[in-house]
Design a protein around this motif. Sequence first.
Motif, PDB file in Angstrom:
ATOM      1  N   PRO A 112       1.990 -15.079  -6.957  1.00  0.00           N
ATOM      2  CA  PRO A 112       2.755 -14.669  -5.861  1.00  0.00           C
ATOM      3  C   PRO A 112       4.176 -14.656  -5.852  1.00  0.00           C
ATOM      4  N   THR A 113       4.779 -15.869  -7.186  1.00  0.00           N
ATOM      5  CA  THR A 113       6.006 -15.476  -7.298  1.00  0.00           C
ATOM      6  C   THR A 113       6.524 -14.161  -8.042  1.00  0.00           C
ATOM      7  N   ARG A 114       6.333 -13.087  -7.756  1.00  0.00           N
ATOM      8  CA  ARG A 114       6.350 -11.497  -7.949  1.00  0.00           C
ATOM      9  C   ARG A 114       5.977 -11.017  -7.182  1.00  0.00           C
ATOM     10  N   SER A 115       5.195 -11.498  -6.746  1.00  0.00           N
ATOM     11  CA  SER A 115       4.783 -10.041  -5.333  1.00  0.00           C
ATOM     12  C   SER A 115       4.476 -11.048  -4.299  1.00  0.00           C
ATOM     13  N   CYS A 116       4.384  -9.807  -2.990  1.00  0.00           N
ATOM     14  CA  CYS A 116       3.933 -10.298  -2.136  1.00  0.00           C
ATOM     15  C   CYS A 116       2.975  -9.715  -1.419  1.00  0.00           C
ATOM     16  N   CYS A 117       1.961 -10.629  -0.707  1.00  0.00           N
ATOM     17  CA  CYS A 117      -0.077 -10.040   0.104  1.00  0.00           C
ATOM     18  C   CYS A 117       0.308 -10.357   0.913  1.00  0.00           C
ATOM     19  N   PHE A 118       0.411  -8.748   1.904  1.00  0.00           N
ATOM     20  CA  PHE A 118      -0.363  -9.230   3.332  1.00  0.00           C
ATOM     21  C   PHE A 118      -1.096  -7.682   3.409  1.00  0.00           C
ATOM     22  N   ASP A 119      -2.009  -8.026   4.067  1.00  0.00           N
ATOM     23  CA  ASP A 119      -2.918  -7.229   4.808  1.00  0.00           C
ATOM     24  C   ASP A 119      -3.601  -6.672   3.499  1.00  0.00           C
TER      25      ASP A 119
END
Length: 482
Positions: A112-119
Amino acid sequence: MDVYTTKCVTMFCFFAAFFAQGICHLDKESHRNKGFNSHMAKGHHLQCGNESYISSESACCNGKITKGLSQLVADCCGTKAYNSLNEICCDGSLFTRSSAHVQCCGEVMYLPTRSCCFDKKLTERKENHDCCGAESFDKTTHICCSNSLSVKPIKESCTNLTVPPRPLSSSPTCTSFQIPEEKSETYNPKEKICCSGRLYKASTLTMCCGDRIYTPFDENVLCCNGTLHLNVPKQSECVGGVVYTNNTCDLSARTRLGEHCCGGQTYDPRTHICCNGHSHDMMNGNFCCGSNVYDPHNKSMKCCSGHLYKDLGEYAECCGNRLLNNTSQICCSSSTTAIIYHTKSNHHCCGHYYYNASLWNCCAENLKPTPNHDSFHPEYRLKQLTDLIPTICNETVLFGKVESVALGKRDRQVMLKVINDFKDSWHYEYLDHCKTPALENGMTYLWKNTTNGYKPISTPVEHISDIHMFYTVCHQHKCQKG
C-alpha cells in the motif's frame, strides 16, 4: 542459595500458602490448565470431508486435508492450508510475503505504500502521497472527496469528507476463540458459603465438597477428594481418594491387609505402581506416563505430556504430546500450545508461531512487522522437563514460581519464589526482555544458573510429581556415575 548440586541428595521440601477471603470466584488456574491441556497435550480428531485428521498435525480447508501444518495456526486459500504470517492468499492464489505489510488487490500482492488499489486495479502511488480510489494525491495540497472518490484542491469543498477507506488486509485481525469472562460476586460469609464458584445459604455446619454442599446430618453421604458420594453404606470412609466400605475398597476387588486400591483392582505399592487406575510391576519402571509405566533412564522411551513413545531413534524430543524425531522439523511452543513445523532458513519460533525473520520481529513472544537493524530474535526456547534429563543433572538449577514481573528499558525483572527450599525462598532475576521466552505469573519453571544469573529453561511444570521425578532421576544418574 537453593541449588541442586553434585551430591546424591534426595530430600527436598515443598510448601504452599492458602488464604480465604469473602469473594466467590472461579479459579483462574483451572482456566489456564484447561487451555494448556487442550492445546499442548492433545490433538483433536476432527472430520474433513470423508477423512479424519488430527488438528495438531494437519488442517482442513473446504474438505481437503493439508498435512504438516496445524489447524491452530492455519488459514485457508481455497483447499490449501497456509501460514498467514509468511504467506498471503489473493483470490485463491497463494504467494510468499515480500513484506509483513503486503495486501491483496484482486489476484495480485502489493504494498500500500507503493501502489493504490481500487476495484482490483493497481496504480502507482507517489512518495508522500495518499490514495483516493485509484488516484494518488498530495495530501498537503489536495483532498479526497469520499462520496465520489475524486481529488480536489484543498481550498475547494466537497460533501462527506473523510479519510479514504483502506484496502482490507487478507490477514485475520481477530479470532473467534475467547476465554469466558470470569465472574465474581461478593457475599457475607455469615449467611452464605462459596463452593468452587457457587454460592449457597449456609449454617454453621455446612461444608463444601467440590461445588456442592453437605452437613454432618446428611445420612449415607460421603465427601471424598472433592466428590460427593450419595447412598453410600453407613460407616464408609474416604482414604486416599477411595471410598472404603466395611474396610474394603468400594471396587470389584477385595483388599488384603497392606494393599491399596488402583482403579478396579488392588495392588502392593512396594512391588507395583498405580498409573491412572492401572497397576504395573515396578520391574518395568517406577514412573507413570498417563496410564503406562516407564523408566526415564531407558533412552528408547520418552514421556510427552502423558503419552509414552517407545523404540525411539537417536534424536527424539517432545512437542506437547507429540514426538519430534526428525532434524528437519522444529517445535515452537508457548505456555499453552506446542506445534511442529518443517524447518526453513531464516525462520524462528515466536511462542508457538514460526515466522520469517525478514518479515517479522519477535519480542517476548509478540510479533511485530517490518524488522530493522536492531531486530531481536529469541536466543532459545523452553523445553519440556523430560527433554532436559539427564544433561541438566550436572547443572545448578532450581524450581521457581513467577510471582511478579516488571519491565525495564531492555530487560524484564522477575521475582521468583523458590519452591524447593525454605532458606532462601526468593530470587530476583534480570532477563533480556525480547530475547527470552515470555513467562506467566503463577507458573513454575526450571531455572538454570548462568554467569548472568538464573534463566528459565523448561516449559511450565504443573505437578509436584514432575519435580519429584526430576530430582529422583538426577539423583540416580549421579549416583550411577560415581
